[in-house]
Design a protein around this motif. Sequence first.
Motif, PDB file in Angstrom:
ATOM      1  N   ALA A 109       0.843  -1.204   0.000  1.00 43.66           N
ATOM      2  CA  ALA A 109       0.000   0.000   0.000  1.00 43.66           C
ATOM      3  C   ALA A 109       0.875   1.250   0.000  1.00 43.66           C
ATOM      4  CB  ALA A 109      -0.943  -0.015   1.201  1.00 43.66           C
ATOM      5  N   CYS A 110       1.932   1.258   0.798  1.00 44.09           N
ATOM      6  CA  CYS A 110       2.861   2.390   0.817  1.00 44.09           C
ATOM      7  C   CYS A 110       3.501   2.587  -0.555  1.00 44.09           C
ATOM      8  CB  CYS A 110       3.952   2.170   1.864  1.00 44.09           C
ATOM      9  SG  CYS A 110       3.384   2.284   3.569  1.00 44.09           S
ATOM     10  N   ALA A 111       3.908   1.492  -1.176  1.00 44.45           N
ATOM     11  CA  ALA A 111       4.534   1.566  -2.503  1.00 44.45           C
ATOM     12  C   ALA A 111       3.573   2.157  -3.528  1.00 44.45           C
ATOM     13  CB  ALA A 111       5.012   0.194  -2.944  1.00 44.45           C
ATOM     14  N   TRP A 112       2.292   1.905  -3.369  1.00 43.35           N
ATOM     15  CA  TRP A 112       1.275   2.469  -4.260  1.00 43.35           C
ATOM     16  C   TRP A 112       0.937   3.913  -3.923  1.00 43.35           C
ATOM     17  CZ3 TRP A 112      -2.880  -1.985  -4.217  1.00 43.35           C
ATOM     18  CH2 TRP A 112      -2.488  -3.001  -5.094  1.00 43.35           C
ATOM     19  N   GLY A 113       1.432   4.413  -2.815  1.00 44.45           N
ATOM     20  CA  GLY A 113       1.107   5.773  -2.396  1.00 44.45           C
ATOM     21  C   GLY A 113      -0.191   5.878  -1.617  1.00 44.45           C
ATOM     22  N   VAL A 114      -0.714   4.753  -1.153  1.00 45.45           N
ATOM     23  CA  VAL A 114      -1.944   4.757  -0.350  1.00 45.45           C
ATOM     24  C   VAL A 114      -1.617   5.360   1.008  1.00 45.45           C
ATOM     25  CG1 VAL A 114      -3.645   3.268   0.797  1.00 45.45           C
ATOM     26  CG2 VAL A 114      -2.935   2.782  -1.558  1.00 45.45           C
ATOM     27  N   LYS A 115      -2.394   6.323   1.433  1.00 49.83           N
ATOM     28  CA  LYS A 115      -2.135   7.042   2.686  1.00 49.83           C
ATOM     29  C   LYS A 115      -2.741   6.360   3.906  1.00 49.83           C
ATOM     30  CE  LYS A 115      -0.184  10.472   0.515  1.00 49.83           C
ATOM     31  NZ  LYS A 115       1.145  10.168   0.086  1.00 49.83           N
ATOM     32  N   ALA A 116      -3.820   5.621   3.704  1.00 47.37           N
ATOM     33  CA  ALA A 116      -4.474   4.929   4.815  1.00 47.37           C
ATOM     34  C   ALA A 116      -5.059   3.628   4.293  1.00 47.37           C
ATOM     35  CB  ALA A 116      -5.571   5.791   5.440  1.00 47.37           C
ATOM     36  N   LEU A 117      -4.863   2.580   5.067  1.00 48.65           N
ATOM     37  CA  LEU A 117      -5.416   1.278   4.718  1.00 48.65           C
ATOM     38  C   LEU A 117      -6.718   1.100   5.487  1.00 48.65           C
ATOM     39  CD1 LEU A 117      -4.457  -1.104   2.958  1.00 48.65           C
ATOM     40  CD2 LEU A 117      -3.467  -2.102   4.988  1.00 48.65           C
ATOM     41  N   GLN A 118      -7.708   0.498   4.852  1.00 50.45           N
ATOM     42  CA  GLN A 118      -8.995   0.258   5.506  1.00 50.45           C
ATOM     43  C   GLN A 118      -9.397  -1.198   5.341  1.00 50.45           C
ATOM     44  OE1 GLN A 118     -12.387   2.033   3.405  1.00 50.45           O
ATOM     45  NE2 GLN A 118     -10.922   2.704   1.846  1.00 50.45           N
ATOM     46  N   LEU A 119     -10.240  -1.660   6.246  1.00 52.79           N
ATOM     47  CA  LEU A 119     -10.706  -3.035   6.181  1.00 52.79           C
ATOM     48  C   LEU A 119     -11.967  -3.192   7.008  1.00 52.79           C
ATOM     49  CD1 LEU A 119      -9.887  -4.825   9.044  1.00 52.79           C
ATOM     50  CD2 LEU A 119      -7.666  -4.067   8.219  1.00 52.79           C
ATOM     51  N   HIS A 120     -12.693  -4.254   6.732  1.00 54.27           N
ATOM     52  CA  HIS A 120     -13.845  -4.653   7.530  1.00 54.27           C
ATOM     53  C   HIS A 120     -13.477  -5.962   8.208  1.00 54.27           C
ATOM     54  CE1 HIS A 120     -15.840  -1.909   4.675  1.00 54.27           C
ATOM     55  NE2 HIS A 120     -16.565  -1.616   5.724  1.00 54.27           N
ATOM     56  N   SER A 121     -13.382  -5.926   9.524  1.00 55.76           N
ATOM     57  CA  SER A 121     -12.971  -7.104  10.275  1.00 55.76           C
ATOM     58  C   SER A 121     -14.167  -7.831  10.863  1.00 55.76           C
ATOM     59  CB  SER A 121     -12.054  -6.680  11.428  1.00 55.76           C
ATOM     60  OG  SER A 121     -11.773  -7.773  12.278  1.00 55.76           O
ATOM     61  N   THR A 122     -14.012  -9.131  10.961  1.00 56.20           N
ATOM     62  CA  THR A 122     -14.974  -9.923  11.719  1.00 56.20           C
ATOM     63  C   THR A 122     -14.750  -9.656  13.203  1.00 56.20           C
ATOM     64  OG1 THR A 122     -13.412 -11.760  11.867  1.00 56.20           O
ATOM     65  CG2 THR A 122     -14.950 -11.766   9.983  1.00 56.20           C
ATOM     66  N   ALA A 123     -15.694 -10.061  14.024  1.00 56.32           N
ATOM     67  CA  ALA A 123     -15.504  -9.986  15.475  1.00 56.32           C
ATOM     68  C   ALA A 123     -14.304 -10.846  15.864  1.00 56.32           C
ATOM     69  CB  ALA A 123     -16.759 -10.447  16.202  1.00 56.32           C
TER      70      ALA A 123
END
Length: 176
Positions: A109-123
Amino acid sequence: MSIEIRIAALPDAEAACTVLCRSIRECCELDHQNDPAILDAWLGNKTPQMVANWFSSPTNFSLVAVSEGAVVGVALLTGAGKLALCYLLPEARGKGIGKALLKRMEEQACAWGVKALQLHSTATGKAFFAHCGYIDAGLVRSPYGVETVFFWKQLDDDATCPNAPKRKKFCNCNSD
């Protein structure tokens, strides 16, 4: 146990599909509570052909974790900076494999220039992602009927992205 984290290839799709299905069925009972309707909906797109499609998409970055020649983990990052998959076989949990997959995804993600990673986690995964520095931003219902936790993590800092271009700090002061 030696682990290799590598880019997923099309021949990995079937084994990765097995990881996804076993992880959801065996590790995520807290989430699906063995409800057949939820399981059917959640597992409905977890087929070898669909996983192969995800792996071959030019907008995705996919990894597998391999131990003793067998795929034991799978992770997928979208070009939009969403960690769409991060699953392990039940017997692979607690051995640092998930952290290794997540670290490599953050690097990509850093290499792509993404500033923040997001996700939907299970409990089931909530404590893992919180421990890895992700911020809980509240509950979101998934399309398959499970409450998920929306997490995000800022990536453009020195610790997470040591090779990221440095940004100039903005100062709104007068220097007269």
